[in-house]
Design an enzyme around this catalytic site. Structure first.
Site, PDB file in Angstrom:
ATOM      1  CB  SER A 314      -0.888  -0.007   1.043  1.00 46.29           C
ATOM      2  OG  SER A 314      -1.743  -1.182   1.269  1.00 46.29           O
ATOM      3  CG  HIS A 408      -5.175  -2.081   4.603  1.00 45.22           C
ATOM      4  ND1 HIS A 408      -5.505  -3.125   3.800  1.00 45.22           N
ATOM      5  CD2 HIS A 408      -4.614  -1.051   3.732  1.00 45.22           C
ATOM      6  CE1 HIS A 408      -5.449  -2.737   2.461  1.00 45.22           C
ATOM      7  NE2 HIS A 408      -4.950  -1.459   2.176  1.00 45.22           N
TER       8      HIS A 408
END
Length: 478
Positions: A314, A408
């Site tokens: 990410s 997340h």
């Protein structure tokens, strides 16, 4: 002919002599306008005599000739709502601001039985919450279909996915072909009412380890490869993009990741029905044995039952901006150093020739620092621990300040690893000084980790991240 029937049959009936079928004696049948008068003397006087044929003719025409189409009666219909709204806005704007407009709104509210005072108190925040709740119901998982994208998918679908890619922009069609080719998967959610229209897109890389660099994933296309099942042990979620910005705040990404995990690993009880929803799924092969093997593989344990590791790669949007803000606060007070050790400040000053904080602020603004290998090496350690603190320690209302981290962590992932120079593209350097982070999903622990983060606001992190956070706390004075 069926549509023209009434127009063709009526004239034909009119040209024929009017012949009524025989009826039993003593039974009186009255139709048309005289039906309501059946059995009365009035019916006999009205429907017998010279006026009877004309009444029967009117009855026949009323049944045979359809009513006028809408466009012939448009002038009699009320104007559409759009025109009435525009007319109201013109009249409203013509009034003077203040009491005249307030009086008009109050009168309208009273006419509809609404307390205008309470309507004014209804804030935009409450309206936003109501709309978010409605959209969450309309786009709940029960209405969403998971569809896979391949190079054989419709061109308009590929184009929409390419245009909506917000994390790592697609350079050209060759790049797009790579992202849906071997060792890659691309999935999206589509609503059952608008099939084939991507709402949110997830890109997955199939590897043998947790990736530490995006360059290896989105690199130029090599010669065509055939997937080796033995090399696939890890699934990397490297891009998730929302195509409809109006759906921000609706939890589509969380459900999409969970569905893709099941698609890749878990048992499918209805493989064939699921396959029918996947765009470009490989059902065009004529060899029956390939289809049977594929179906059996799905029934046994998903497409890749050997995948045991699920992780993201990410970006860290906002880190550079946060760091420049810290450097700006230091430059206001000469000699103040809270981010770097004395040895690091000395090394950076020797390379740049200026005070560390002031020079780094300028270099980070224009990305010039990446051109010096010595400076990149000198900034490795301090930037890594600063990034670890940014992800782990900087909070907003108790939760992670970084939006990607918060996403997340809410899903139950672990803040796993920070990667140096993982994205050397101009976008990556500008947003996060080239760093990226892995959020790892342990499927058996995601529920408990998510509950812990949402309940106690505790961030589950790996030893590497915790070690960097400890270094930051020892060497920095924030």
């Amino acid at each position: 002919m069926s549509r023209l029937g009434p127009f063709l049959v009526a004239p034909r009936l009119l040209r024929r002599p009017w012949v009524l079928p025989r009826r039993p004696s003593g039974v009186s049948i009255v139709t048309g306008p005289c039906a309501g008068l059946a059995g009365s003397g009035a019916a006999a006087s009205l429907c017998s005599g010279p006026a009877a044929p004309s009444l029967a003719m009117e009855e026949l025409l009323s049944r045979s000739v359809p009513p006028l189409p809408p466009y012939e009666t448009r002038e009699k219909a009320p104007p559409p709502a759009e025109l009435r709204s525009a007319e109201f806005m013109r009249s409203y704007r013509a009034l003077e601001a203040g009491p005249p407009r307030a009086e008009l709104l109050a009168r309208l509210a009273r006419d509809f039985g609404v307390d205008h005072g309470r309507v004014a108190e209804f804030s935009a925040k409450e309206m936003n919450g109501m709309l978010k709740s409605m959209l969450s119901e309309w786009f709940s998982t029960g209405f969403l279909n998971l569809e896979r994208v391949t190079w054989q998918s419709p061109c308009e679908v590929l184009q929409k996915i390419s245009d909506s890619e917000a994390v790592h922009p697609v350079r050209n069609w060759i790049d797009m072909k790579r992202r849906v080719g071997s060792y890659r998967r691309c999935y999206f959610f589509a609503h059952c009412a608008i099939p084939g229209e991507p709402l949110i897109v997830l890109h997955v890389a199939l590897t043998n380890e947790i990736s530490s660099s995006i360059q290896a994933i989105v690199k130029e296309v090599p010669p065509l490869e055939t997937e080796d099942m033995n090399k696939i042990t890890t699934a990397i979620f490297y891009s998730i993009s929302l195509t409809q910005q109006g759906l921000q705040g609706v939890e589509l990404g969380t459900h999409l990741i969970k569905r893709v995990v099941k698609e890749l690993q878990l048992v499918w009880n209805a493989a064939v029905s699921d396959e029918s929803r996947i765009i470009g799924w490989d059902l065009q092969y004529s060899e029956k044995n390939k289809q049977k093997q594929h179906h059996q593989q799905l029934l046994d344990g998903g497409e890749f039952p050997q995948i045991k590791v699920f992780s993201s790669l990410s970006p860290i949007p906002g880190f550079t901006k946060w760091l420049i803000g810290l450097l700006s606060s230091q430059t206001k007070e000469q000699g103040r150093n809270e981010l770097f050790t004395d040895a690091e400040c000395k090394e950076i000053s020797e390379i740049t020739g200026d005070p560390a904080a002031e020079k780094l602020k300028r270099l980070l603004t224009n990305n010039e620092w990446v051109r010096s290998e010595k400076l990149v090496k000198a900034l490795h350690s301090p930037f890594m621990r600063l990034c670890a603190w940014y992800l782990y320690g900087e909070k907003h209302r108790g939760y992670a300040l970084n939006p990607v981290a918060n996403f997340h962590l809410q899903n139950g992932a672990v803040l796993w690893r920070i990667n140096w120079m993982a994205d050397t593209s101009p976008r990556g350097i500008t947003a996060s000084c080239g760093m990226m982070v892995n959020y790892r999903y342990f499927l058996e622990d995601t529920a408990s980790i998510s509950a812990g983060y949402l309940g106690t606001k505790h961030i589950k992190a790996s030893e590497q991240v915790l070690s960097l956070v400890s270094q930051f706390q020892q060497n920095s004075k924030l």
